[in-house]
Design an enzyme around this catalytic site. Structure first.
Site, PDB file in Angstrom:
ATOM      1  N   GLU A  45      72.123  18.180  14.624  1.00 31.91           N
ATOM      2  CA  GLU A  45      72.607  16.826  14.407  1.00 31.91           C
ATOM      3  C   GLU A  45      71.757  16.125  13.349  1.00 31.91           C
ATOM      4  OE1 GLU A  45      73.937  14.963  18.436  1.00 31.91           O
ATOM      5  OE2 GLU A  45      72.163  16.189  18.840  1.00 31.91           O
ATOM      6  N   THR A  58      74.901  10.278  14.671  1.00 36.76           N
ATOM      7  CA  THR A  58      74.549  11.552  14.057  1.00 36.76           C
ATOM      8  C   THR A  58      75.799  12.311  13.638  1.00 36.76           C
ATOM      9  OG1 THR A  58      74.504  12.677  16.208  1.00 36.76           O
ATOM     10  CG2 THR A  58      72.419  11.789  15.366  1.00 36.76           C
TER      11      THR A  58
END
Length: 313
Positions: free
Chosen positions: A259, A209
């Site tokens: 994220e 991420t």
């Protein structure tokens, strides 16, 4: 577009749209439209197209509490510039400005400082000490050089029209109602920030991420997982993905993070700016019994997002 904090630097005379314009949503754009260069008559071409707003937001000044914004400063500037506004004047909202009466505000700010010849405001605009000034006061001075934009509403799934307002957009985002927020904005709600170093836990379960560093004033939507479309300067086209907002309870996170996992992407994103458009709310954030359970759920989230994009294409 010029951004003016110093009144001595203002390009005068002006055609102004007056208000806070947080989010620059559909209703705001109706208020701004009459003062854009493209809308001015030949007689008014000498006027500088100007949005006049306040910094900080008056509610923040009076409450002494930080106020989250749908469009923090840089975003607001970009949105106004894209409309064709020539000049943004940010009036410092302090004790001196707050105590100006309506008559003093019109004389000192609008007439003396801005040399306003044309004004556009929303139907419920108030100004001056204790919000005593109203449309009638402006009308008495500017007459037919004042444009008052009526309340803007939208008819969606519910038979009752919903008012297009920053407050209703905030409520929709708090509930994860992305479709409603985007409809009222007239564009996808987006998060713009640089990618910073995270704990890299996503890599360990196969879902790397990008951790976004956002302006502290940015209004975040409901914690949870979203289908998103991401623009990156290093990519010629937008990239689909999923985004998680929240505390990451499965890994005992202690602070809110944002994220983004990108589909079909390889490369270093650190220090790059991501523009993340919210497309669909998938599910609330939840705590899982194990990392394997979390991984399985993320796989499902990705499939849900991909199916949505496929249907939307």
């Amino acid at each position: 577009m010029r951004v003016i904090f110093d009144p001595t630097q203002i390009s005068r005379p002006t055609a102004i749209a007056l208000g806070n314009f947080d989010g620059v949503h559909i209703g705001h754009r109706h208020v701004i439209a009459p003062i854009l260069p493209s809308a001015l008559s030949n007689h008014d071409q000498h006027l500088t197209s100007t949005v006049v707003s306040f910094s900080p937001h008056p509610q923040e000044f009076f409450s002494k509490q930080p106020r989250s914004l749908l469009a923090p400063f840089d975003e607001k500037v970009a949105l106004l510039e894209s409309l064709g506004v020539e000049q943004l004047v940010l009036l410092p909202f302090d004790a001196d400005l707050a105590k100006l009466t309506a008559a003093e505000f019109m004389q000192q700010i609008l007439i003396d400082s801005l040399q306003v010849e044309l004004i556009s405001v929303g139907f419920d605009f108030h100004f001056g000490q204790k919000r005593q000034g109203n449309i009638t006061d402006l009308k008495n001075v500017w007459g037919d050089r004042l444009t008052v934009i009526p309340e803007q509403t939208m008819l969606l799934h519910d038979p009752t029209p919903i008012r297009i307002s920053s407050s209703n957009i905030r409520v929709a985002l708090a509930k994860g109602e992305v479709d409603l927020a985007n409809a009222l904005l007239g564009r996808p709600y987006n998060l713009v920030g640089k990618v910073v170093q995270g704990k890299q836990l996503g890599r360990t379960i196969g879902f790397p991420t990008a951790n976004l560093d956002l302006p502290v004033q940015k209004c975040l939507p409901r914690d949870g997982v979203y289908a998103v479309q991401v623009s990156i300067s290093s990519s010629p086209k937008p990239i689909f993905g999923v985004m998680n907002i929240g505390l990451r309870p499965t890994v005992n996170g202690d602070r809110r993070s944002v994220e983004v996992h990108l589909f079909d992407w390889q490369g270093d994103l650190y220090d790059q700016e991501l523009n993340v458009d919210l497309v669909k709310f998938i599910r609330p954030e939840q705590k899982f019994a194990s990392l394997d359970a979390l991984k399985a759920q993320i796989q499902d989230d990705c499939q849900t997002a991909l199916k949505h994009f496929a249907v939307s294409a």
